[in-house]
Design an enzyme around this catalytic site. Structure first.
Site, mmCIF file in Angstrom:
data_model
loop_
_atom_site.group_PDB
_atom_site.id
_atom_site.type_symbol
_atom_site.label_atom_id
_atom_site.label_comp_id
_atom_site.label_asym_id
_atom_site.label_seq_id
_atom_site.Cartn_x
_atom_site.Cartn_y
_atom_site.Cartn_z
ATOM 1 C CG ASP A 79 -2.076 -0.894 1.354
ATOM 2 O OD1 ASP A 79 -3.083 -0.504 0.359
ATOM 3 O OD2 ASP A 79 -2.095 -1.941 1.894
ATOM 4 N NE ARG A 87 1.049 0.250 4.227
ATOM 5 C CZ ARG A 87 0.018 0.809 4.811
ATOM 6 N NH1 ARG A 87 0.288 1.755 6.040
ATOM 7 N NH2 ARG A 87 -1.308 0.403 4.940
ATOM 8 N NE ARG A 149 -6.543 5.505 2.396
ATOM 9 C CZ ARG A 149 -7.056 4.302 2.629
ATOM 10 N NH1 ARG A 149 -7.920 4.179 3.517
ATOM 11 N NH2 ARG A 149 -6.846 3.223 2.088
ATOM 12 C CG HIS A 192 -9.440 -0.448 8.603
ATOM 13 N ND1 HIS A 192 -9.615 0.657 7.818
ATOM 14 C CD2 HIS A 192 -8.266 -1.066 8.018
ATOM 15 C CE1 HIS A 192 -8.774 0.570 6.944
ATOM 16 N NE2 HIS A 192 -7.888 -0.485 7.162
ATOM 17 C CG ASP A 263 -9.823 -3.664 2.051
ATOM 18 O OD1 ASP A 263 -8.540 -3.573 2.443
ATOM 19 O OD2 ASP A 263 -10.531 -2.590 2.248
#
Length: 492
Positions: A79, A87, A149, A192, A263
């Site tokens: 990601d 990352r 994002r 999440h 995902d």
């Protein structure tokens, strides 16, 4: 296409091998555990890398080389959205601004250049698929998951940036991934943690959320990520399990022919219904039945036993006739298509110049932000988003370098009295917030500073104005965005 045809392409028809070929787990550490290497050699689809796996580019390149020594077509995903979700730069902040900042800059050619710089760096690190860009839109003010994002809230304005990011990223052989289909921006819950139900009709989605995904597909995006999102007109199952979403709409209406990646299946939206560990096998079967191909299991580090249970569930579904071997083989072939390694390249020192130019172009200035001397930088801490994680980078270090004598104070929203006491001894105060409009405590904090003349730097999605003082909006918490804000203030 028959099982025999697919077997000829994939080189295997054994259900167990095919089951493992669609799995993309994560792992802990900066070197691959023995079980990961062994399973890759035996046909595991690949891995997903996170910040926990990263030291620097050289180490990531060595890690991916070691993985590829087990099998040369291993899928290596990451990601790397730029901006807040990084990352490779988890310790310092991204070398490029995020999508909302690029949208604010308003130049799709610049977006393509930024994505190409990201793609070139990822290719040198041995990554084969980048789980970016977000084709979501920023639609709900209280949205906890997307925010900066996304490239914006207007599908017509955001779509050229989504397409440009895809084109730039894939220039160096790294597959781009448009996510999170059919679009997360109208959700008011974070998948999440729980399963969002989109307050949208299918017609509204086609007019708004699906427009950037169509642009990504037109640009040749190689992968699309399914979102754990319910659209009631498509049934009660989330898009990740939903054939209407993935087969009828994504493939049928939008014409997508590439790989559908899920995902992470251990996220709360899924694990809340099926169990965080044993339920991943059932979730994997449902995703394959719904039309997904590559199954991302990477959000949390996995062990071999969890992988075994997941593969066992898929094999059992084939044995019972619930999941056809043709569907599993098709998914395995599509997953394997993401394992082509980019052309070998040498890791280069990170170049911040392009990212800085983009971050400067994105800055929005309100009033006349002007320092009258060394500043007190007040960094107001709020709970970090799960996708980005902690963002300890901050503005203070940049401004202290450019304006000697500047100092930083990191506070919670209830530390007004501390800030008032410190502010009385300095000439300039800079207050750094992150989406203050979403946090009542931060809004109260700003009200409590009404007696202080301060400059506000907002690093998230700008909300309704709070206060009347001078302000800088960066639209990103990246290294370069904070640097650009500090440069602006230092010049004033």
């Amino acid at each position: 296409m028959t099982v025999a045809d697919l077997s000829e392409v994939s080189g295997v028809s054994d259900p167990r091998r095919l089951a493992e070929a669609v799995l993309l787990p994560g792992f802990a550490g900066t070197t691959a555990p023995d079980w990961v290497r062994r399973r890759l050699a035996e046909g595991l689809g690949g891995v997903i890398l996170f910040g926990r796996n990263v030291v620097d580019d050289e180490q990531v390149a060595a890690l991916t080389s070691a993985l590829r020594s087990e099998r040369d077509d291993v899928v290596v995903g990451i990601d790397e959205e730029g901006g807040d979700v990084t990352r490779l730069d988890v310790g310092r902040g991204s070398f490029v601004p995020g999508p909302l900042a690029l949208g604010a800059a308003g130049d799709p050619e610049l977006t393509a250049s930024v994505a190409a710089a990201l793609g070139e760096r990822l290719a040198a690190c041995g990554v084969t698929v980048n789980l970016a860009p977000c084709a979501d839109l920023t639609l709900a003010a209280e949205d906890p998951g997307i925010g900066v994002r996304a490239f914006g809230s207007d599908p017509v304005a955001a779509s050229p940036h989504v397409a440009a990011f895809v084109t730039g990223m894939q220039k160096y052989g790294v597959a781009a991934c448009a996510k999170h289909f059919p679009g997360h921006g109208a959700a008011t819950e974070d998948s999440h943690l729980s399963l969002p139900v989109l307050p949208r009709t299918a017609a509204e989605l086609r007019d708004v959320e699906l427009v950037p995904f169509a642009a990504a597909i037109e640009a040749g995006v190689r992968t699309v990520m399914s979102g754990h999102l319910v659209v009631r007109e498509w049934g009660d199952e989330p898009a990740t399990f939903n054939r209407t979403a993935l087969v009828d709409v994504l493939r049928g209406e939008l014409g997508f022919t590439g790989t559908v990646i899920t995902d992470a299946l251990e996220m709360g939206a899924i694990s809340g219904a099926y169990g965080r560990h044993d339920g991943i096998g059932e979730a994997s079967v449902r995703a394959l039945l719904g039309g997904a191909d590559a199954l991302c299991l990477g959000g949390a580090p996995f062990e071999a036993e969890t992988l075994d249970r997941t593969a066992d569930a898929i094999v059992a579904a084939v044995a019972s006739g619930r999941l056809s071997l043709e569907r599993l083989a098709d998914a395995a072939v599509r997953t394997a298509s993401l394992g082509t390694a980019p052309a070998p390249a040498t890791v280069q020192p990170v170049d911040y110049s392009l990212g800085l130019s983009a971050a400067r172009a994105a800055l929005r200035v309100t009033g006349t932000p002007r320092l009258t001397g060394p500043a007190l930088v007040v960094d107001v801490q709020t709970e970090p988003g799960i996708a980005a994680g902690p963002m300890p980078w901050g503005l203070g270090a940049h401004l202290a370098e450019l304006v000697p004598g500047t100092r930083t104070l990191s506070v919670s929203p209830d530390d007004v009295s501390t800030v008032l006491a410190e502010a009385s001894s300095v000439d300039s105060v800079v207050v750094v917030t992150r989406e203050a409009h979403r946090h009542p405590a931060v809004r109260e904090f700003l009200t409590g500073l009404s007696t202080v003349d301060y400059i506000r730097v907002e690093t998230g999605v700008p909300g309704p104005e709070t206060g009347t003082g001078p302000r800088l909006d960066t639209f990103s918490g990246s290294y370069v965005s904070l640097r650009a804000a500090a440069e602006y203030l230092a010049r004033s």
